[in-house]
Design a protein around this motif. Structure first.
Motif, PDB file in Angstrom:
ATOM      1  N   MET A   1      -4.164   4.235  -0.501  1.00 16.33           N
ATOM      2  CA  MET A   1      -4.737   2.968  -0.036  1.00 16.33           C
ATOM      3  C   MET A   1      -4.384   1.863  -1.026  1.00 16.33           C
ATOM      4  O   MET A   1      -4.619   1.998  -2.223  1.00 16.33           O
ATOM      5  CB  MET A   1      -6.259   3.066   0.095  1.00 16.33           C
TER       6      MET A   1
ATOM      7  N   PHE B   1      -7.149  -2.054   0.586  1.00 17.06           N
ATOM      8  CA  PHE B   1      -7.887  -1.685   1.793  1.00 17.06           C
ATOM      9  C   PHE B   1      -6.991  -1.239   2.945  1.00 17.06           C
ATOM     10  O   PHE B   1      -7.479  -0.968   4.041  1.00 17.06           O
ATOM     11  CB  PHE B   1      -8.803  -2.830   2.272  1.00 17.06           C
ATOM     12  N   SER B   2      -5.680  -1.171   2.738  1.00 15.27           N
ATOM     13  CA  SER B   2      -4.773  -0.799   3.820  1.00 15.27           C
ATOM     14  C   SER B   2      -3.705   0.145   3.281  1.00 15.27           C
ATOM     15  O   SER B   2      -4.005   1.047   2.509  1.00 15.27           O
ATOM     16  CB  SER B   2      -4.166  -2.061   4.436  1.00 15.27           C
TER      17      SER B   2
ATOM     18  N   THR C   1      -4.655  10.737   2.132  1.00 20.18           N
ATOM     19  CA  THR C   1      -4.764   9.444   1.472  1.00 20.18           C
ATOM     20  C   THR C   1      -5.375   9.621   0.078  1.00 20.18           C
ATOM     21  O   THR C   1      -6.006  10.637  -0.222  1.00 20.18           O
ATOM     22  CB  THR C   1      -5.635   8.452   2.252  1.00 20.18           C
TER      23      THR C   1
ATOM     24  N   ARG D   1      -7.757   7.179  -2.601  1.00 18.50           N
ATOM     25  CA  ARG D   1      -8.538   5.944  -2.615  1.00 18.50           C
ATOM     26  C   ARG D   1      -9.370   5.872  -3.895  1.00 18.50           C
ATOM     27  O   ARG D   1      -9.926   6.887  -4.328  1.00 18.50           O
ATOM     28  CB  ARG D   1      -9.479   5.897  -1.406  1.00 18.50           C
TER      29      ARG D   1
ATOM     30  N   TYR E   1     -14.834   4.965   1.297  1.00 18.90           N
ATOM     31  CA  TYR E   1     -14.796   4.065   2.453  1.00 18.90           C
ATOM     32  C   TYR E   1     -15.224   4.774   3.730  1.00 18.90           C
ATOM     33  O   TYR E   1     -14.988   4.270   4.822  1.00 18.90           O
ATOM     34  CB  TYR E   1     -13.379   3.513   2.630  1.00 18.90           C
TER      35      TYR E   1
ATOM     36  N   TYR F   1     -14.341  -2.128   5.059  1.00 18.70           N
ATOM     37  CA  TYR F   1     -13.113  -2.533   4.378  1.00 18.70           C
ATOM     38  C   TYR F   1     -11.953  -1.570   4.652  1.00 18.70           C
ATOM     39  O   TYR F   1     -10.844  -1.798   4.156  1.00 18.70           O
ATOM     40  CB  TYR F   1     -13.342  -2.608   2.866  1.00 18.70           C
ATOM     41  N   ASP F   2     -12.217  -0.523   5.386  1.00 22.36           N
ATOM     42  CA  ASP F   2     -11.176   0.477   5.635  1.00 22.36           C
ATOM     43  C   ASP F   2     -10.252   0.013   6.756  1.00 22.36           C
ATOM     44  O   ASP F   2     -10.541   0.183   7.940  1.00 22.36           O
ATOM     45  CB  ASP F   2     -11.802   1.823   5.992  1.00 22.36           C
TER      46      ASP F   2
ATOM     47  N   GLN G   1      -7.146   1.154   6.644  1.00 24.91           N
ATOM     48  CA  GLN G   1      -6.101   2.158   6.465  1.00 24.91           C
ATOM     49  C   GLN G   1      -6.131   3.194   7.589  1.00 24.91           C
ATOM     50  O   GLN G   1      -5.216   3.243   8.418  1.00 24.91           O
ATOM     51  CB  GLN G   1      -6.264   2.835   5.104  1.00 24.91           C
ATOM     52  N   GLU G   2      -7.173   4.029   7.618  1.00 25.44           N
ATOM     53  CA  GLU G   2      -7.217   5.080   8.633  1.00 25.44           C
ATOM     54  C   GLU G   2      -7.220   4.535  10.059  1.00 25.44           C
ATOM     55  O   GLU G   2      -6.460   5.030  10.910  1.00 25.44           O
ATOM     56  CB  GLU G   2      -8.418   6.002   8.423  1.00 25.44           C
TER      57      GLU G   2
ATOM     58  N   HIS H   1      -9.125  12.408   2.989  1.00 24.56           N
ATOM     59  CA  HIS H   1      -9.209  11.348   1.994  1.00 24.56           C
ATOM     60  C   HIS H   1      -9.599  11.913   0.630  1.00 24.56           C
ATOM     61  O   HIS H   1     -10.652  12.544   0.495  1.00 24.56           O
ATOM     62  CB  HIS H   1     -10.260  10.310   2.393  1.00 24.56           C
TER      63      HIS H   1
ATOM     64  N   GLU I   1     -11.091  10.544  -2.222  1.00 26.47           N
ATOM     65  CA  GLU I   1     -11.778   9.283  -2.515  1.00 26.47           C
ATOM     66  C   GLU I   1     -12.441   9.308  -3.897  1.00 26.47           C
ATOM     67  O   GLU I   1     -12.497  10.333  -4.565  1.00 26.47           O
ATOM     68  CB  GLU I   1     -12.835   9.017  -1.440  1.00 26.47           C
TER      69      GLU I   1
END
Length: 203
Positions: free
Chosen positions: A96, A99-100, A136, A138, A142, A151-152, A154-155, A174, A176
């Motif tokens: 990430m 946020f993307s 991912t 992070r 998220y 704010y996610d 990405q997924e 994730h 995270e």
């Protein structure tokens, strides 16, 4: 014989969590399924170019033969799409960023989301009966119900864009809270590793 497309997008080398996890999954998968084959692409170290005016003109050209000035404009796109079409399963590592997704992965997506190749004029995806695993990494959490869930970008984006070209069987793991200290980091990675082992049995 099933074929896997393994792709990493992190520009970090040995320090990359997503790289380490996708490598581990593919290695463990091949141990269980030695007959399967793998194509590896590293767009973190070797980024694909963003689309440009020539790419757009060529992709939307309706002539049977492209004009001379557009010859070669879609060479990279054709190569990337061929890899997607050949594979039955995808294992993608996507950290990430803000946020993307990383810019290099967005460039990849723009190269492969292409009319008449991965979707048709009716907006129907052409890559069907495929399975995708996205791993991912992070810095924070998220997930649904967390303070940063909104704010996610990405997924949801990855599920939408790959679903658009027909890949709807998508599993996302994730890793995270990687910036929340050693214990949180180790716990997150251990959770993903456990989930990956479970997936190898059922995927």
């Amino acid at each position: 014989m099933p074929h896997i497309l393994h792709l990493d997008s992190s520009p970090r080398g040995s320090r990359s969590t997503s790289r380490a996890l996708t490598k581990e999954f593919v290695s463990d998968w091949i141990q269980v399924h030695p007959q399967d084959t793998v194509t590896y692409r590293d767009i973190g170290k070797y980024p694909v170019p963003p689309v440009d005016e020539s790419w757009i003109a060529a992709a939307f050209n309706k002539a049977n033969t492209l004009p001379t000035e557009l010859t070669g404009a879609l060479t990279i796109s054709d190569e990337l799409i061929a890899e997607l079409l050949q594979a039955d399963r995808y294992v993608f590592g996507v950290p990430m960023y803000n946020f993307s997704i990383p810019a290099n992965f967005k460039a990849y997506i723009d190269q492969v989301v292409r009319i008449h190749r991965t979707f048709n004029a009716a907006w129907e995806g052409l890559l069907t009966n495929k399975k995708m695993l996205i791993v991912t990494s992070r810095g924070d959490s998220y997930g649904e119900g967390s303070a940063l869930a909104s704010y996610d970008f990405q997924e949801p984006y990855l599920r939408t864009v790959f679903g658009f070209i027909g890949i709807t069987d998508i599993t996302v793991f994730h890793a995270e809270n990687l910036n929340e200290g050693k214990d949180s980091r180790q716990q997150a990675i251990a959770q993903v590793r456990h989930a990956m082992q479970q997936l190898i049995v059922s995927w």
